[in-house]
Scaffold this active site. Structure first.
Site, PDB file in Angstrom:
ATOM      1  N   ARG A  84      41.418  46.352  43.120  1.00 18.21           N
ATOM      2  CA  ARG A  84      41.667  47.352  41.769  1.00 18.21           C
ATOM      3  C   ARG A  84      40.075  48.039  41.331  1.00 18.21           C
ATOM      4  O   ARG A  84      39.444  47.330  41.286  1.00 18.21           O
ATOM      5  CB  ARG A  84      41.803  46.972  41.240  1.00 18.21           C
ATOM      6  CG  ARG A  84      43.269  47.148  40.204  1.00 18.21           C
ATOM      7  CD  ARG A  84      44.108  46.652  39.390  1.00 18.21           C
ATOM      8  NE  ARG A  84      42.907  46.206  38.051  1.00 18.21           N
ATOM      9  CZ  ARG A  84      42.955  46.432  37.037  1.00 18.21           C
ATOM     10  NH1 ARG A  84      43.836  46.175  36.485  1.00 18.21           N
ATOM     11  NH2 ARG A  84      42.926  45.509  35.834  1.00 18.21           N
TER      12      ARG A  84
ATOM     13  N   THR B  88      38.309  53.520  38.186  1.00 19.06           N
ATOM     14  CA  THR B  88      39.976  54.602  37.481  1.00 19.06           C
ATOM     15  C   THR B  88      40.636  53.407  37.657  1.00 19.06           C
ATOM     16  O   THR B  88      41.951  53.837  37.348  1.00 19.06           O
ATOM     17  CB  THR B  88      39.692  55.336  39.053  1.00 19.06           C
ATOM     18  OG1 THR B  88      39.927  53.850  40.551  1.00 19.06           O
ATOM     19  CG2 THR B  88      38.793  55.966  39.230  1.00 19.06           C
TER      20      THR B  88
ATOM     21  N   ASP C 170      41.225  37.297  34.524  1.00 22.17           N
ATOM     22  CA  ASP C 170      40.961  38.407  36.274  1.00 22.17           C
ATOM     23  C   ASP C 170      41.528  36.511  36.651  1.00 22.17           C
ATOM     24  O   ASP C 170      40.908  35.837  37.304  1.00 22.17           O
ATOM     25  CB  ASP C 170      39.405  38.278  36.422  1.00 22.17           C
ATOM     26  CG  ASP C 170      39.996  38.655  37.570  1.00 22.17           C
ATOM     27  OD1 ASP C 170      40.021  38.485  38.635  1.00 22.17           O
ATOM     28  OD2 ASP C 170      39.357  39.970  37.734  1.00 22.17           O
TER      29      ASP C 170
ATOM     30  N   ASP D 247      40.055  36.080  39.985  1.00 24.71           N
ATOM     31  CA  ASP D 247      38.656  34.916  40.067  1.00 24.71           C
ATOM     32  C   ASP D 247      38.941  33.579  39.958  1.00 24.71           C
ATOM     33  O   ASP D 247      38.631  32.649  39.302  1.00 24.71           O
ATOM     34  CB  ASP D 247      37.859  35.937  38.649  1.00 24.71           C
ATOM     35  CG  ASP D 247      37.063  36.846  39.437  1.00 24.71           C
ATOM     36  OD1 ASP D 247      36.502  37.076  39.964  1.00 24.71           O
ATOM     37  OD2 ASP D 247      36.249  36.964  38.497  1.00 24.71           O
TER      38      ASP D 247
HETATM   39  C1  PRP Z   1      44.115  41.896  41.221  1.00 29.34           C
HETATM   40  C2  PRP Z   1      45.249  41.543  40.787  1.00 29.34           C
HETATM   41  C3  PRP Z   1      46.651  42.629  41.449  1.00 29.34           C
HETATM   42  C4  PRP Z   1      45.963  43.643  40.912  1.00 29.34           C
HETATM   43  C5  PRP Z   1      47.008  43.909  39.886  1.00 29.34           C
HETATM   44  O1  PRP Z   1      43.185  42.235  42.312  1.00 29.34           O
HETATM   45  O2  PRP Z   1      45.943  40.102  41.701  1.00 29.34           O
HETATM   46  O3  PRP Z   1      46.525  42.717  42.356  1.00 29.34           O
HETATM   47  O4  PRP Z   1      44.962  43.204  40.149  1.00 29.34           O
HETATM   48  O5  PRP Z   1      46.785  45.488  39.568  1.00 29.34           O
HETATM   49  P1  PRP Z   1      47.488  46.576  39.102  1.00 29.34           P
HETATM   50  O6  PRP Z   1      48.740  46.421  38.944  1.00 29.34           O
HETATM   51  O7  PRP Z   1      46.557  47.950  38.211  1.00 29.34           O
HETATM   52  O8  PRP Z   1      47.070  47.096  40.418  1.00 29.34           O
HETATM   53  P2  PRP Z   1      41.648  42.344  42.187  1.00 29.34           P
HETATM   54  O9  PRP Z   1      41.831  44.254  42.558  1.00 29.34           O
HETATM   55  O10 PRP Z   1      41.604  41.660  41.155  1.00 29.34           O
HETATM   56  O11 PRP Z   1      41.445  41.813  43.312  1.00 29.34           O
HETATM   57  P3  PRP Z   1      41.372  40.238  43.694  1.00 29.34           P
HETATM   58  O12 PRP Z   1      42.785  39.814  43.077  1.00 29.34           O
HETATM   59  O13 PRP Z   1      40.553  40.688  44.633  1.00 29.34           O
HETATM   60  O14 PRP Z   1      40.360  39.928  42.403  1.00 29.34           O
HETATM   61  N1  URA Z   2      43.967  41.558  37.339  1.00 36.44           N
HETATM   62  C1  URA Z   2      44.057  40.554  36.552  1.00 36.44           C
HETATM   63  O1  URA Z   2      43.933  39.330  37.703  1.00 36.44           O
HETATM   64  N2  URA Z   2      43.982  40.909  35.236  1.00 36.44           N
HETATM   65  C2  URA Z   2      44.521  40.775  34.705  1.00 36.44           C
HETATM   66  O2  URA Z   2      45.305  41.013  33.222  1.00 36.44           O
HETATM   67  C3  URA Z   2      44.756  42.673  35.569  1.00 36.44           C
HETATM   68  C4  URA Z   2      44.552  43.033  36.985  1.00 36.44           C
END
Ligand code: PRP
Ligand code: URA
Length: 214
Positions: A109, A113, A205, A208
């Site tokens: 993400r 944005t 997150d 993380d």
């Molecule tokens: C997080 C989560 C989802 C996304 C959800 O991933 O694991 O994939 O955000 O957000 P959305 O519904 O607003 O799209 P992130 O982009 O943080 O990547 P990561 O899993 O690599 O940390």
């Molecule tokens: N992705 C995450 O990991 N946590 C949130 O709360 C939203 C998006």
């Protein structure tokens, strides 16, 4: 829109799932425990989500006699985690269906944005014949889930279920509107998103916390 009454949306009220999610939320819960809880909740949700797997009668010889007995029919499952955090749910579903194949969809993400940026997609073939379970612990704006399922459908995927641990109402509504045919399984429906598009109260997150980054 009353999401609770929508077809194809399944929001858990199982006490074990609720208890485990509460432990995940605590900011002092460390990476090891967080990862283990992610796996356990995925297994519990998977148990519900796979309750409609088709069966066929097969002949088996027991130590006593030969009988016809039900076994899972059809092509094996494809588990498709959205990277990174969705990876944490794979072993929980695989424990239920060890023959499942695993595809991967890479997406992150944009911090400003909040739009998803796809960077990888590899699905097991023939994808059109498989039941596909997409995993991601967090359904926030819904952008990542909608885009991932767009990619799976573009490659021929037809029967798709989406499993998350926590959803925001905004993301759940967006995913259901974009893909009303997809069955969505939610561990807990939280209150709302904040300005940074994080789920409140959420758990922070997920990526993380599963991988110990940041
Ligand atoms: C997080 C989560 C989802 C996304 C959800 O991933 O694991 O994939 O955000 O957000 P959305 O519904 O607003 O799209 P992130 O982009 O943080 O990547 P990561 O899993 O690599 O940390
Ligand atoms: N992705 C995450 O990991 N946590 C949130 O709360 C939203 C998006």
């Amino acid at each position: 829109m009353d999401l609770y009454n929508e077809e194809n949306i399944f929001i858990s009220n199982h006490p074990l799932i609720q208890h485990k999610i509460s432990i995940m939320r605590k900011k002092e819960t460390g990476t090891n425990e967080f990862r283990r809880l992610t796996e356990e909740i995925a297994m519990l949700e998977g148990f519900e989500a796979l309750a409609d797997l088709p069966l066929k009668e097969v002949e088996v010889e027991t130590p006593i006699e030969t009988c016809m007995t039900p076994m899972i029919a059809g092509k094996t499952l494809a588990i498709v985690p959205i990277l990174r955090a969705g990876l944490g749910m794979v072993s929980g579903v695989q424990a239920l269906v060890p023959s499942a194949k695993v595809g991967h969809i890479g997406m992150y993400r944009d911090e400003e944005t909040h739009e998803p940026h796809p960077y990888y997609c590899k699905l097991p073939s023939p994808i059109e014949e498989r039941l596909i379970v997409v995993t991601d612990p967090m359904l926030a704006t819904g952008g990542s889930a909608v885009d991932a399922i767009n990619q799976i459908k573009a490659q021929g995927g037809k029967q798709i279920k989406f499993m998350c641990i926590i959803a925001a109402p905004e993301g759940l509504e967006r995913l259901h509107k974009a893909h009303p045919d997809v069955q969505i399984y939610v561990g807990h429906l939280d209150r709302q998103l904040n300005e940074a598009a994080y789920i409140c109260p959420g758990l922070g997150d997920a990526g993380d916390r599963i991988f110990g980054t940041k």
